[in-house]
Write an enzyme that holds these catalytic residues in place. Structure first.
Site, PDB file in Angstrom:
ATOM      1  N   ILE A   1       0.841  -1.195   0.000  1.00 46.76           N
ATOM      2  CA  ILE A   1       0.000   0.000   0.000  1.00 46.76           C
ATOM      3  C   ILE A   1       0.881   1.252   0.000  1.00 46.76           C
ATOM      4  CG2 ILE A   1      -1.902   1.196   1.103  1.00 46.76           C
ATOM      5  CD1 ILE A   1      -2.434  -1.703  -0.046  1.00 46.76           C
TER       6      ILE A   1
ATOM      7  N   GLU B   1      -5.384   5.782 -13.576  1.00 44.75           N
ATOM      8  CA  GLU B   1      -4.218   5.257 -12.870  1.00 44.75           C
ATOM      9  C   GLU B   1      -3.132   4.860 -13.863  1.00 44.75           C
ATOM     10  OE1 GLU B   1      -2.963   1.572  -9.862  1.00 44.75           O
ATOM     11  OE2 GLU B   1      -5.081   1.975 -10.305  1.00 44.75           O
TER      12      GLU B   1
ATOM     13  N   GLN C   1      31.658   6.812 -31.350  1.00 47.08           N
ATOM     14  CA  GLN C   1      30.502   6.505 -32.185  1.00 47.08           C
ATOM     15  C   GLN C   1      29.449   5.686 -31.433  1.00 47.08           C
ATOM     16  OE1 GLN C   1      30.656   3.554 -35.509  1.00 47.08           O
ATOM     17  NE2 GLN C   1      30.245   5.337 -36.815  1.00 47.08           N
TER      18      GLN C   1
ATOM     19  N   GLY D   1      -1.425  -2.796 -12.783  1.00 42.93           N
ATOM     20  CA  GLY D   1      -1.639  -3.899 -13.720  1.00 42.93           C
ATOM     21  C   GLY D   1      -0.336  -4.241 -14.398  1.00 42.93           C
TER      22      GLY D   1
END
Length: 385
Positions: free
Chosen positions: A160, A248, A285, A370
Site C-alpha cells: 500500500i 491510474e 561513435q 496492472g
C-alpha cells in the site's frame, strides 16, 4: 520533436514547480530517502502550493481544472530533477478520482477541504497477500453491525503506497461472499480513518526503488467504520475500480515517459564531461548511436503519451488504449534508462547519481497499475482474441 499540448499557463505552472523543487525538495531529498518518506508537513506545503486542488471543482475549494496536463507537468519536472514528491501522486492520481466520482455531496463537502490542504492524505488499499492482480480474490471483510450504524472491518492489505503516513485509506473489502457465477460481486469501498482502534500499520516495505514513497502492510482487527464513510453503493467496488484504472494507468505511462526523457538528459550531460582515453566519451561513435536510439524511442513514447493525455481530456481514452500505451511507454523507459545507465559506467550504479534512482524507480511501472502481462491480456481482448 516539437510538442503542442501545452500553453503559456502550463509553462508558467512548470516554472513554479521547477523553482519549488529546487528550493524545497532537492536540498532535502537524500534525507527523505533515508527516512523512507518526506516529512509530513511537506504535504501541507504542496497543499499551500495548490497542487492537490488542481483538478478539484471550485465548489469544493479546488481550481476547477479539467485537463490532465498540469499533472503531467508535475511528473515531468520531478523526473527532470531525479526526485519524487513521496506518495503525493497516490493522493492525487488514485484517491481523488474515487472521491470525485463516487462520494456523496455530503462526503465531498466533508473530505475535500482536508484533501486539498494536505491535512488529510489518502491512500488506496486493494492488494492483499496472495491476491496480486486477482481483485476478485479479496478476502478482507466488512460486516454491517446489527444496528446498521457501522461496518466491522477485518483483514490485511499489502504493497500500500502512502500507507505509513495516510490519514484515510480507501479500503476494498467484502461485504458479501463471492459466488461461482460472480466472483467480482460483493466488494465494497470504505474510506477508513487510520486513527480508528484496531487499524494498524505493519511492516514498512523496503523497496528496490521509490525510496521516498512509503509503502506498507496494513491490518484491520474489528475496525469500526461508520456507514457515513461508505463510498458509493455497497457491492459496487469492482465496477468503481475498473472505472478508475484508465486514469491510474495514464499516470504511470506519463511518469515513465518523463523518466525516460530525464535519463537521456542526464546521460548527455555526463558523456560530454566524462573523458576516457583522452577524449570525452560523447565523441565515441557507440555513445552517439546509443543515445540516438534512446532519443528515437523516447520521441515515439512521448508522442503516444501526449496523444493519450489529449484523449483522456476528451473522455475518449479507452481501457485498451491505456493498456497499450502503458506497455509501450513503460517498456521503452526500461530500455532507455538501462542504456543511459550503461553510458555512466560504474558511476551509474552509485545512488548519488540520479540515473541510478531512475533505474530503480522505473522498474515498478511494469508491475503496478496492472502488470505488463495483464495489459497484454486487455489489448488482446480488444482485438477479439
Amino acid at each position: 520533436m516539437l510538442r503542442s499540448i501545452y500553453n503559456e499557463d502550463h509553462e508558467a505552472f512548470r516554472a513554479m514547480i521547477r523553482d519549488f523543487i529546487e528550493s524545497e525538495v532537492a536540498p532535502e531529498y537524500s534525507e527523505w530517502e533515508k527516512d523512507g518518506h518526506p516529512p509530513r508537513d511537506f504535504y501541507n506545503k504542496l497543499g499551500e502550493l495548490g497542487v492537490f486542488g488542481i483538478n478539484v471543482p471550485e465548489e469544493y475549494g479546488g481550481a476547477g481544472e479539467t485537463s490532465y496536463k498540469f499533472e503531467s507537468i508535475l511528473m515531468e519536472e520531478t523526473a527532470r530533477a531525479g526526485v519524487t514528491f513521496g506518495a503525493a501522486g497516490i493522493h492525487v492520481n488514485l484517491v481523488r478520482p474515487y472521491l470525485l466520482a463516487f462520494a456523496s455531496e455530503e462526503q465531498k463537502r466533508r473530505w475535500m477541504p482536508g484533501f486539498i490542504s494536505g491535512e488529510m492524505m489518502g491512500a488506496l488499499a486493494m492488494t492483499e497477500p496472495g491476491t496480486g492482480s486477482d481483485l476478485a480474490g479479496i478476502a478482507t471483510t466488512a460486516k454491517l453491525s446489527a444496528d446498521g450504524t457501522h461496518y466491522v472491518l477485518n483483514g490485511a492489505k499489502t504493497f500500500i503506497s502512502g500507507g505509513v503516513l495516510a490519514d484515510r485509506v480507501l479500503v476494498v473489502a467484502r461485504t458479501s461472499p463471492a459466488t461461482p457465477e460472480n466472483r467480482r460481486g460483493g466488494l465494497t469501498i470504505l474510506f477508513v480513518d487510520t486513527k480508528s482502534p484496531g487499524y494498524s500499520v505493519g511492516k514498512k516495505l523496503d523497496k528496490i526503488g521509490l525510496k521516498t514513497s512509503d509503502t506498507a502492510e496494513l491490518a484491520f482487527q474489528d475496525v469500526k467504520v461508520p456507514v457515513e464513510d461508505l463510498l458509493g453503493e455497497e457491492g459496487q467496488a469492482f465496477k468503481y475500480l475498473t472505472h478508475n484504472l484508465v486514469e491510474e494507468r495514464l499516470a504511470i505511462l506519463v511518469g515513465s515517459t518523463a523518466q525516460a526523457g530525464a535519463a537521456i538528459r542526464f546521460a548527455v550531460d555526463y558523456v560530454k564531461e566524462r573523458k576516457a582515453f583522452g577524449q570525452p566519451i560523447a565523441s565515441f561513435q557507440n555513445t552517439k548511436f546509443v543515445l540516438a536510439d534512446c532519443e528515437s524511442d523516447y520521441q515515439a513514447a512521448q508522442a503516444l503519451t501526449d496523444r493519450a493525455i489529449e484523449l483522456f481530456d476528451q473522455g475518449k481514452l479507452t481501457p485498451a488504449d491505456a493498456a497499450a500505451a502503458k506497455i509501450f511507454t513503460t517498456e521503452a523507459a526500461g530500455r532507455i534508462i538501462d542504456k543511459c545507465l550503461q553510458l555512466h559506467g560504474g558511476y551509474g550504479y552509485i545512488n548519488e547519481y540520479p540515473i541510478a534512482r531512475l533505474y530503480a524507480d522505473t522498474r515498478v511501472s511494469r508491475l503496478y497499475g496492472g502488470t505488463s502481462e495483464i495489459m497484454r491480456t486487455i489489448v488482446a481482448k480488444s482485438l477479439g482474441l
